[in-house]
Design a protein around this motif. Structure first.
Motif, PDB file in Angstrom:
ATOM      1  N   ILE A  55     -48.125  29.157 -52.299  1.00  0.00           N
ATOM      2  CA  ILE A  55     -48.202  28.514 -53.611  1.00  0.00           C
ATOM      3  C   ILE A  55     -48.842  27.153 -53.394  1.00  0.00           C
ATOM      4  O   ILE A  55     -48.476  26.423 -52.475  1.00  0.00           O
ATOM      5  CB  ILE A  55     -46.798  28.347 -54.221  1.00  0.00           C
ATOM      6  CG1 ILE A  55     -46.152  29.713 -54.434  1.00  0.00           C
ATOM      7  CG2 ILE A  55     -46.855  27.530 -55.513  1.00  0.00           C
ATOM      8  CD1 ILE A  55     -44.665  29.649 -54.765  1.00  0.00           C
ATOM      9  N   GLN A  56     -49.811  26.817 -54.246  1.00  0.00           N
ATOM     10  CA  GLN A  56     -50.474  25.525 -54.132  1.00  0.00           C
ATOM     11  C   GLN A  56     -50.139  24.664 -55.347  1.00  0.00           C
ATOM     12  O   GLN A  56     -50.175  25.134 -56.479  1.00  0.00           O
ATOM     13  CB  GLN A  56     -51.984  25.710 -54.034  1.00  0.00           C
ATOM     14  CG  GLN A  56     -52.395  26.493 -52.806  1.00  0.00           C
ATOM     15  CD  GLN A  56     -53.897  26.646 -52.696  1.00  0.00           C
ATOM     16  OE1 GLN A  56     -54.635  25.679 -52.874  1.00  0.00           O
ATOM     17  NE2 GLN A  56     -54.343  27.847 -52.404  1.00  0.00           N
ATOM     18  N   ILE A  57     -49.810  23.405 -55.075  1.00  0.00           N
ATOM     19  CA  ILE A  57     -49.541  22.433 -56.133  1.00  0.00           C
ATOM     20  C   ILE A  57     -50.538  21.295 -55.966  1.00  0.00           C
ATOM     21  O   ILE A  57     -50.615  20.686 -54.894  1.00  0.00           O
ATOM     22  CB  ILE A  57     -48.098  21.881 -56.041  1.00  0.00           C
ATOM     23  CG1 ILE A  57     -47.075  23.013 -56.210  1.00  0.00           C
ATOM     24  CG2 ILE A  57     -47.878  20.763 -57.064  1.00  0.00           C
ATOM     25  CD1 ILE A  57     -45.634  22.584 -55.934  1.00  0.00           C
ATOM     26  N   ILE A  63     -47.961  24.503 -50.500  1.00  0.00           N
ATOM     27  CA  ILE A  63     -48.887  23.446 -50.098  1.00  0.00           C
ATOM     28  C   ILE A  63     -49.000  22.470 -51.261  1.00  0.00           C
ATOM     29  O   ILE A  63     -49.404  22.853 -52.362  1.00  0.00           O
ATOM     30  CB  ILE A  63     -50.275  24.009 -49.739  1.00  0.00           C
ATOM     31  CG1 ILE A  63     -50.183  24.998 -48.580  1.00  0.00           C
ATOM     32  CG2 ILE A  63     -51.238  22.868 -49.399  1.00  0.00           C
ATOM     33  CD1 ILE A  63     -51.487  25.717 -48.262  1.00  0.00           C
ATOM     34  N   VAL A  64     -48.601  21.229 -51.017  1.00  0.00           N
ATOM     35  CA  VAL A  64     -48.685  20.197 -52.043  1.00  0.00           C
ATOM     36  C   VAL A  64     -49.860  19.292 -51.683  1.00  0.00           C
ATOM     37  O   VAL A  64     -49.825  18.598 -50.667  1.00  0.00           O
ATOM     38  CB  VAL A  64     -47.380  19.377 -52.147  1.00  0.00           C
ATOM     39  CG1 VAL A  64     -47.491  18.346 -53.267  1.00  0.00           C
ATOM     40  CG2 VAL A  64     -46.185  20.299 -52.368  1.00  0.00           C
ATOM     41  N   LYS A  65     -50.897  19.329 -52.521  1.00  0.00           N
ATOM     42  CA  LYS A  65     -52.093  18.512 -52.293  1.00  0.00           C
ATOM     43  C   LYS A  65     -51.842  17.138 -52.910  1.00  0.00           C
ATOM     44  O   LYS A  65     -51.894  16.977 -54.122  1.00  0.00           O
ATOM     45  CB  LYS A  65     -53.318  19.194 -52.902  1.00  0.00           C
ATOM     46  CG  LYS A  65     -53.587  20.565 -52.310  1.00  0.00           C
ATOM     47  CD  LYS A  65     -54.790  21.198 -52.966  1.00  0.00           C
ATOM     48  CE  LYS A  65     -54.436  22.579 -53.454  1.00  0.00           C
ATOM     49  NZ  LYS A  65     -55.535  23.215 -54.177  1.00  0.00           N
ATOM     50  N   ASN A  66     -51.580  16.169 -52.056  1.00  0.00           N
ATOM     51  CA  ASN A  66     -51.164  14.835 -52.477  1.00  0.00           C
ATOM     52  C   ASN A  66     -52.382  13.925 -52.635  1.00  0.00           C
ATOM     53  O   ASN A  66     -52.513  12.916 -51.960  1.00  0.00           O
ATOM     54  CB  ASN A  66     -50.180  14.272 -51.446  1.00  0.00           C
ATOM     55  CG  ASN A  66     -49.438  13.066 -51.962  1.00  0.00           C
ATOM     56  OD1 ASN A  66     -49.343  12.846 -53.156  1.00  0.00           O
ATOM     57  ND2 ASN A  66     -48.903  12.283 -51.051  1.00  0.00           N
ATOM     58  N   SER A  67     -53.250  14.299 -53.543  1.00  0.00           N
ATOM     59  CA  SER A  67     -54.496  13.562 -53.735  1.00  0.00           C
ATOM     60  C   SER A  67     -55.163  14.047 -55.015  1.00  0.00           C
ATOM     61  O   SER A  67     -54.976  15.189 -55.423  1.00  0.00           O
ATOM     62  CB  SER A  67     -55.429  13.816 -52.541  1.00  0.00           C
ATOM     63  OG  SER A  67     -56.711  13.324 -52.782  1.00  0.00           O
ATOM     64  N   SER A  68     -55.956  13.190 -55.621  1.00  0.00           N
ATOM     65  CA  SER A  68     -56.713  13.612 -56.796  1.00  0.00           C
ATOM     66  C   SER A  68     -57.947  14.423 -56.396  1.00  0.00           C
ATOM     67  O   SER A  68     -58.531  15.116 -57.211  1.00  0.00           O
ATOM     68  CB  SER A  68     -57.150  12.396 -57.615  1.00  0.00           C
ATOM     69  OG  SER A  68     -57.967  11.554 -56.817  1.00  0.00           O
TER      70      SER A  68
END
Length: 141
Positions: free
Chosen positions: A52-54, A33-38
């Motif tokens: 896995i979280q990024i 899971i790629v969290k595309n945000s601040s």
């Protein structure tokens, strides 16, 4: 086959994201899971040895986020990656059907499935070039 799913999120509906993750969890080796945000979202419900979280520092765009996920998948031993948005729910046999297609049609391809749009109540076309889209039928590849 070692298949990892890459899910890029941006301001996700966590309930819908959970449905997406749950539909893929038994089908793939890893989910990245790629969290595309601040924005630091509480993804604690996604704690699992296969997940896995990024966290990215800001919204870098979908391609950048997917590439970070792909890099991680390769580092984790993935042979194939499945790219997904944050709200798609996959059928239980989705990945096994994908594996069957690879065995029949080969590895040197990019596989892009059609899907049924629940809102529009229609199958969505697949883009095969910048100017052409098709809706395959049956077992057409």
């Amino acid at each position: 086959m070692n298949i990892s799913a890459i899910i890029v999120t941006y301001n996700p509906n966590l309930s819908q994201l959970q449905k997406c993750v749950s539909s893929l969890l038994p089908q793939v080796e890893k989910i990245i899971i790629v969290k595309n945000s601040s924005e630091k979202l509480d993804f604690s419900e996604f704690q699992n040895e296969k997940i896995i979280q990024i966290q990215l520092e800001k919204n870098f765009g979908i391609a950048y986020a997917q590439n970070r996920g792909i890099e991680k998948a390769i580092a984790e031993g993935a042979e194939w990656v499945l790219l997904s948005d944050q709200d798609t729910v996959f059928p239980e046999n989705y990945v096994s059907n994908f594996e069957k297609k690879i065995k029949i049609f080969g590895k040197n391809k990019i596989y892009a499935p059609t899907f049924f749009n629940e809102v529009k109540k229609q199958n969505e076309p697949v883009s095969v070039s910048m100017s052409k889209s098709v809706i395959p039928s049956g077992n057409e590849v």
